[in-house]
Design an enzyme around this catalytic site. Structure first.
Site, mmCIF file in Angstrom:
data_model
loop_
_atom_site.group_PDB
_atom_site.id
_atom_site.type_symbol
_atom_site.label_atom_id
_atom_site.label_comp_id
_atom_site.label_asym_id
_atom_site.label_seq_id
_atom_site.Cartn_x
_atom_site.Cartn_y
_atom_site.Cartn_z
ATOM 1 N N ASP A 1 0.838 -1.199 0.000
ATOM 2 C CA ASP A 1 0.000 0.000 0.000
ATOM 3 C C ASP A 1 0.875 1.252 0.000
ATOM 4 O O ASP A 1 1.621 1.493 0.960
ATOM 5 C CB ASP A 1 -0.885 -0.029 1.252
ATOM 6 C CG ASP A 1 -2.026 0.971 1.202
ATOM 7 O OD1 ASP A 1 -2.055 1.802 0.278
ATOM 8 O OD2 ASP A 1 -2.887 0.920 2.093
ATOM 9 N N ASP A 2 0.828 2.001 -1.095
ATOM 10 C CA ASP A 2 1.602 3.241 -1.217
ATOM 11 C C ASP A 2 3.106 2.991 -1.270
ATOM 12 O O ASP A 2 3.911 3.783 -0.746
ATOM 13 C CB ASP A 2 1.300 4.200 -0.056
ATOM 14 C CG ASP A 2 -0.091 4.815 -0.129
ATOM 15 O OD1 ASP A 2 -0.840 4.495 -1.073
ATOM 16 O OD2 ASP A 2 -0.429 5.608 0.772
ATOM 17 N N CYS B 1 -5.853 4.638 -3.625
ATOM 18 C CA CYS B 1 -6.089 3.277 -3.143
ATOM 19 C C CYS B 1 -7.400 2.642 -3.581
ATOM 20 O O CYS B 1 -7.418 1.588 -4.221
ATOM 21 C CB CYS B 1 -6.024 3.249 -1.616
ATOM 22 S SG CYS B 1 -4.532 3.949 -0.900
ATOM 23 N N LYS C 1 -6.120 -5.138 4.247
ATOM 24 C CA LYS C 1 -6.951 -3.980 3.905
ATOM 25 C C LYS C 1 -8.023 -4.337 2.881
ATOM 26 O O LYS C 1 -7.733 -4.949 1.850
ATOM 27 C CB LYS C 1 -6.030 -2.880 3.357
ATOM 28 C CG LYS C 1 -6.728 -1.663 2.774
ATOM 29 C CD LYS C 1 -5.700 -0.623 2.408
ATOM 30 C CE LYS C 1 -6.301 0.545 1.642
ATOM 31 N NZ LYS C 1 -5.354 1.657 1.461
ATOM 32 N N HIS D 1 -11.172 -1.803 2.033
ATOM 33 C CA HIS D 1 -11.315 -0.472 1.435
ATOM 34 C C HIS D 1 -12.225 -0.440 0.206
ATOM 35 O O HIS D 1 -12.035 0.367 -0.697
ATOM 36 C CB HIS D 1 -9.935 0.101 1.084
ATOM 37 C CG HIS D 1 -9.916 1.612 1.099
ATOM 38 N ND1 HIS D 1 -8.957 2.354 0.436
ATOM 39 C CD2 HIS D 1 -10.740 2.515 1.695
ATOM 40 C CE1 HIS D 1 -9.178 3.643 0.621
ATOM 41 N NE2 HIS D 1 -10.261 3.769 1.394
ATOM 42 N N HIS E 1 1.601 2.223 4.093
ATOM 43 C CA HIS E 1 0.688 3.367 4.251
ATOM 44 C C HIS E 1 0.830 3.940 5.656
ATOM 45 O O HIS E 1 1.087 3.220 6.607
ATOM 46 C CB HIS E 1 -0.748 2.864 4.012
ATOM 47 C CG HIS E 1 -1.777 3.939 3.872
ATOM 48 N ND1 HIS E 1 -2.181 4.728 4.931
ATOM 49 C CD2 HIS E 1 -2.537 4.319 2.808
ATOM 50 C CE1 HIS E 1 -3.135 5.552 4.519
ATOM 51 N NE2 HIS E 1 -3.357 5.335 3.237
ATOM 52 N N ASP F 1 -0.641 -0.813 -4.773
ATOM 53 C CA ASP F 1 -1.952 -0.366 -5.250
ATOM 54 C C ASP F 1 -1.874 0.946 -6.018
ATOM 55 O O ASP F 1 -2.771 1.287 -6.785
ATOM 56 C CB ASP F 1 -2.965 -0.261 -4.093
ATOM 57 C CG ASP F 1 -2.542 0.711 -3.010
ATOM 58 O OD1 ASP F 1 -1.382 1.190 -3.032
ATOM 59 O OD2 ASP F 1 -3.363 0.980 -2.112
ATOM 60 N N ASN F 2 -0.813 1.700 -5.808
ATOM 61 C CA ASN F 2 -0.561 2.944 -6.557
ATOM 62 C C ASN F 2 0.865 3.378 -6.252
ATOM 63 O O ASN F 2 1.589 2.707 -5.512
ATOM 64 C CB ASN F 2 -1.564 4.051 -6.184
ATOM 65 C CG ASN F 2 -1.796 4.206 -4.698
ATOM 66 O OD1 ASN F 2 -2.875 3.889 -4.201
ATOM 67 N ND2 ASN F 2 -0.798 4.655 -3.953
ATOM 68 N N LYS G 1 1.580 9.307 -5.801
ATOM 69 C CA LYS G 1 0.188 8.947 -5.531
ATOM 70 C C LYS G 1 -0.746 10.116 -5.844
ATOM 71 O O LYS G 1 -0.495 11.252 -5.465
ATOM 72 C CB LYS G 1 0.037 8.535 -4.066
ATOM 73 C CG LYS G 1 -1.381 8.161 -3.666
ATOM 74 C CD LYS G 1 -1.438 7.754 -2.198
ATOM 75 C CE LYS G 1 -2.857 7.375 -1.787
ATOM 76 N NZ LYS G 1 -2.923 6.924 -0.370
#
Length: 477
Positions: A45-46, A85, A141, A143, A237, A295-296, A314
């Site tokens: 994540d991130d 995300c 996660k 989301h 994240h 995810d990004n 991001k």
């Protein structure tokens, strides 16, 4: 009397043989069923593009993540379908551009709103694979909606161990809210107990380690069935939190923010190692596809990530927004290689469905493709002629067609053109040199845009807390 005995013996032999034949067919059928490949997606994540070893990082060693790239495919042009995300995950889990079903914003945490999340019209990877006998678990996660109708168990997964919101605190003592449905507030969702299916439980260890250990346990208990495992780490994240076990590895990094970020990445890497080791220990390595991606792109200022040579990060329509670390392995089928054609997180649904021989909804055609024939050389050229991004709020677009990339901003009054094969950092706008290419790519953009719908819900950016945060940031500037 002798004839009667002979008859009985013949009957016994006949039915015994038939029974063995039936049993053999059943056994062969089971073997065929078990021969279906397993699928594991490990999503950070991130994570910054330049923060893994296979993309050149020397500051943050990632030996286990690098194992996937070394044993399989290193994608140099791997993308997600969005640069933040929640929409990115909506695209991945459905195999469709999320703008087709109005999912174009980071969702608000609203357990009382069934429309704040993934529309029920869309089929997910576990729903599709479940049709052909796959067991599935998401760890970490979610989301994609906090309402009970969008709980992972109600969207195709057979089990869940994680949190519903967009981020989470990592230390057990900070998880003080038992009931994830008792409030509507994103920051509060970071403090909830972890959910085991529908039951809230207390954890004892650092959250990333809990998620890694749960993945190992799932593989152990599900090894006899074909499975889909989505290890959806919320690291790295924010909030930036880690234990001394991982922090001690990075005493050479003096910036405390960057040091904690590096430690969080290292914790994920350890988890990846546990998962890969378990596959080998259980004899599942050869028949399991393992994908690793983010995810990004990394939000460099927020979590001290590093996107390397890529522009911005991001949230951006430039390469730093959605060009991500991307690797896969399937040792029984694919030889190690570097793959330079563009691929997308949208491709995972199509790849899994094809390999599992799972039916897809004809009225919801996928935007991803099965990439395995391309990796095996059975199909030539690029899996995608064109990849797109639209950010409705702000009216931003990007179109990648071959090596050319169009960026449009400010209600399409600003148009930029880049050649990514020569200018990965998007520093040299060549729009004036190639006006016809600019027109051609913009025509592709308009055609794709006509297929999309407007967002169906307000996003996190529209909440009072988020608006106030933006105003405070402007004042500081």
């Amino acid at each position: 009397m002798k004839k009667a005995v002979i008859k009985i013996i013949v009957i016994i032999i006949f039915f015994g043989g038939a029974y063995q034949l039936i049993n053999k067919k059943g056994s062969d059928s089971n073997k065929a069923e078990q021969a279906k490949p397993n699928f594991i997606v490990i999503m950070a994540d991130d994570l910054g593009y330049g923060d893994v070893g296979f993309n050149g990082s020397t500051e943050i060693p990632t030996p286990n993540i690098d194992r996937i790239a070394a044993n399989g495919i290193k994608f140099t042009n791997g993308y997600t379908s969005y640069s933040v995300c929640s929409p990115s995950r909506a695209g991945f889990i459905t195999g469709r551009y999320q703008q087709r079903f109005g999912y174009e914003r980071n969702i608000q945490y609203r357990p009382n709103d069934p429309n704040m999340g993934l529309p029920q019209t869309e089929k997910t990877i576990p729903e599709v694979l479940g049709q052909v006998g796959y067991k599935s678990r998401i760890i970490g996660k979610w989301h994609l909606g906090a309402h009970i109708s969008n709980h992972p168990i109600n969207r195709g997964f057979t089990s869940f161990f994680g949190h519903l919101g967009g981020g989470h605190k990592y230390f057990p003592e900070e998880l003080t809210i038992k009931d994830s449905y008792s409030f509507s507030d994103e920051p509060m969702s970071y403090k909830t107990w972890i959910m085991k299916d529908h039951t809230p439980i207390e954890i004892k260890n650092y959250l990333t380690d809990e998620f890694s250990d749960n993945a190992v346990s799932f593989i152990d208990k599900t090894q006899k069935d074909p499975f889909f495992l989505f290890v959806s780490y919320n690291a790295p994240h924010t909030p930036l939190q880690d234990t001394e076990k991982y922090l001690s590895r990075f005493e050479h990094i003096k910036d405390p923010k960057r040091r904690t970020y590096a430690a969080m990445v290292s914790a994920v890497d350890d988890g990846v190692g546990k998962i890969l080791d378990q596959l080998e220990a259980k004899g599942l390595n050869e028949n399991t596809l393992v994908f690793f991606l983010s995810d990004n792109g990394g939000p460099e200022h927020a979590n001290s990530s590093d996107n390397g040579l890529l522009r911005e990060g991001k949230g951006s329509i430039y390469e730093g927004g959605n060009r991500i670390p991307f690797a896969m392995q399937w040792p029984g089928e694919l030889s190690p290689m570097v793959y330079d054609y563009p691929v997308s997180a949208l491709d995972l649904m199509a790849t899994f469905a094809d390999l599992a021989d799972a039916p897809l909804a004809e009225d919801r055609p996928l935007d991803g493709v099965n990439i395995i024939p391309y990796l095996k050389g059975k199909k030539k050229g690029s899996p995608h002629s064109t990849l797109y991004i639209r950010k409705f709020d702000g009216d931003f677009y990007s179109v990648r067609d071959g090596d050319l990339k169009l960026v449009t901003k400010e209600n399409n009054s600003v148009k930029e053109l880049y050649n990514l094969s020569e200018d990965i950092s998007e520093e040299n706008d060549i729009a004036e040199l190639y006006p016809q290419e600019l027109i051609r790519l913009d025509s592709l953009r308009q055609k794709w845009d006509a297929e999309l719908i407007d967002p169906i819900f307000l996003g996190l950016m529209h909440t009072e807390r988020y608006i106030q945060k933006r105003l405070n940031n402007k004042k500081r500037k």
